[in-house]
Motif scaffolding. Structure first.
Motif, short mmCIF file in Angstrom:
data_model
loop_
_atom_site.label_atom_id
_atom_site.label_comp_id
_atom_site.label_asym_id
_atom_site.label_seq_id
_atom_site.Cartn_x
_atom_site.Cartn_y
_atom_site.Cartn_z
N VAL A 33 0.83 -1.22 0.00
CA VAL A 33 0.00 0.00 0.00
C VAL A 33 0.86 1.26 0.00
CG1 VAL A 33 -1.84 -1.20 1.25
CG2 VAL A 33 -0.26 0.28 2.52
N LEU A 34 2.14 1.17 0.32
CA LEU A 34 2.95 2.37 0.55
C LEU A 34 2.92 3.36 -0.61
CD1 LEU A 34 6.07 0.87 2.40
CD2 LEU A 34 4.16 2.15 3.39
N PRO A 35 3.09 2.94 -1.86
CA PRO A 35 3.06 3.93 -2.95
C PRO A 35 1.66 4.43 -3.29
CG PRO A 35 3.38 1.74 -3.85
CD PRO A 35 3.43 1.59 -2.35
N LYS A 36 0.65 3.87 -2.64
CA LYS A 36 -0.73 4.22 -2.96
C LYS A 36 -1.39 5.11 -1.91
CE LYS A 36 -1.31 -0.24 -5.30
NZ LYS A 36 -2.23 -1.36 -5.59
N ILE A 37 -0.69 5.35 -0.80
CA ILE A 37 -1.32 6.05 0.33
C ILE A 37 -1.71 7.48 -0.04
CG2 ILE A 37 -0.91 6.97 2.64
CD1 ILE A 37 0.80 4.50 3.22
N LYS A 38 -0.82 8.19 -0.68
CA LYS A 38 -1.08 9.61 -0.99
C LYS A 38 -2.36 9.79 -1.81
CE LYS A 38 1.01 13.70 -3.10
NZ LYS A 38 2.23 14.24 -3.78
N ASP A 39 -2.46 9.06 -2.91
CA ASP A 39 -3.63 9.21 -3.77
C ASP A 39 -4.90 8.72 -3.08
OD1 ASP A 39 -2.10 10.30 -5.78
OD2 ASP A 39 -1.90 8.41 -6.90
N TYR A 40 -4.77 7.66 -2.29
CA TYR A 40 -5.95 7.13 -1.59
C TYR A 40 -6.51 8.18 -0.62
CZ TYR A 40 -9.01 4.15 1.15
OH TYR A 40 -10.11 3.62 1.77
N ILE A 41 -5.64 8.82 0.14
CA ILE A 41 -6.10 9.83 1.10
C ILE A 41 -6.79 10.97 0.37
CG2 ILE A 41 -5.36 11.57 2.77
CD1 ILE A 41 -3.12 9.65 3.59
N THR A 42 -6.19 11.43 -0.71
CA THR A 42 -6.78 12.55 -1.46
C THR A 42 -8.18 12.20 -1.97
OG1 THR A 42 -4.57 13.26 -2.14
CG2 THR A 42 -6.43 14.10 -3.40
#
Length: 233
Positions: A33-42
């Motif tokens: 999930v690490l590279p996906k956290i930023k976009d998921y939060i947004t």
């Protein structure tokens, strides 16, 4: 060795205790999930009800019941859940999804993380490129080290039990930045360092002053000198 069951999300976490459940359900291992956290939060933040959350700055959503001290700094994207405290001089650098009932303490720094509900990082902690499971706790001064000194890619290494005994594994994550994956109910003792690629199974304890690397099985105690024993029922 194919998929290592002990390190999977299903074995380490109860996904009912995080707003990131759909994100975790899309992968096998928690570090994926690490590279996906930023976009998921947004994307998630845009769906939050304005009756429950205030967008206090661009892509920073804070629940109306959360308590954020004036001296804390929060950069987006970030979500701070209900009944969570972000205390004096906390430094949230962005890409942080903090669940409900959490404590982000004085001078604690967060970066690219998911904290499940009721996680405590209350005193002088650094948590970067990491996932902390439900009711996990990091003692004062304990940190996640998220980059190897030689800047090479992070591997997760350890032993798992098989029908023929113990078998070594070495998983190349493909990531240069990878802190620690803590399962539910993990307790980390004061001033411990969780080195890059640390994965701690649920309901395990880490002694204070421990330099931890690799996989620590669930229901274990990581003792002085790196000795690991199973908890007694």
């Amino acid at each position: 060795m194919d998929k290592i069951k002990e390190l999977t999300i299903k074995e380490m976490y109860n996904l009912e205790h995080t707003m990131a459940k759909p994100l975790f359900e899309s992968v096998t291992y928690p570090w994926e999930v690490l590279p996906k956290i930023k976009d998921y939060i947004t994307q998630l933040g845009e769906t939050l009800s304005s009756d429950e959350y205030d967008e206090v700055s661009e892509h920073v959503w804070i629940h109306k019941t959360a308590k954020v001290f004036a001296s804390a700094y929060i950069a987006g994207p970030a979500i701070i859940g209900p009944d969570t405290e972000v205390r004096q001089c906390a430094f949230v650098r962005g890409s942080a999804l903090v669940g409900s009932g959490c404590v982000v303490g004085n001078s604690t720094e967060l970066k690219n993380v998911i904290l499940f509900d009721n996680v405590q990082v209350p005193h002088y902690n650094y948590v970067g490129d990491s996932v902390l499971g439900y009711k996990s706790h990091m003692g004062a001064g304990s940190i996640t080290s998220n980059v190897k000194s030689d800047k090479t890619l992070v591997h997760v290494k350890g032993l798992v039990q098989t029908d023929d005994g113990q078998e070594k594994f070495d998983l190349d994550t493909g990531f240069k930045k990878f802190g620690a994956m803590l399962g539910d109910y993990v307790e980390v003792g004061c001033n411990s360092v969780l080195n890059p690629g640390t994965v701690i199974g649920r309901d395990s304890n880490i002694y204070p002053l421990s330099p931890v690397r690799g996989y620590v099985p669930s229901h274990s105690i990581y003792k002085t000198g790196g000795v690991v024993i199973q908890k007694q029922n």
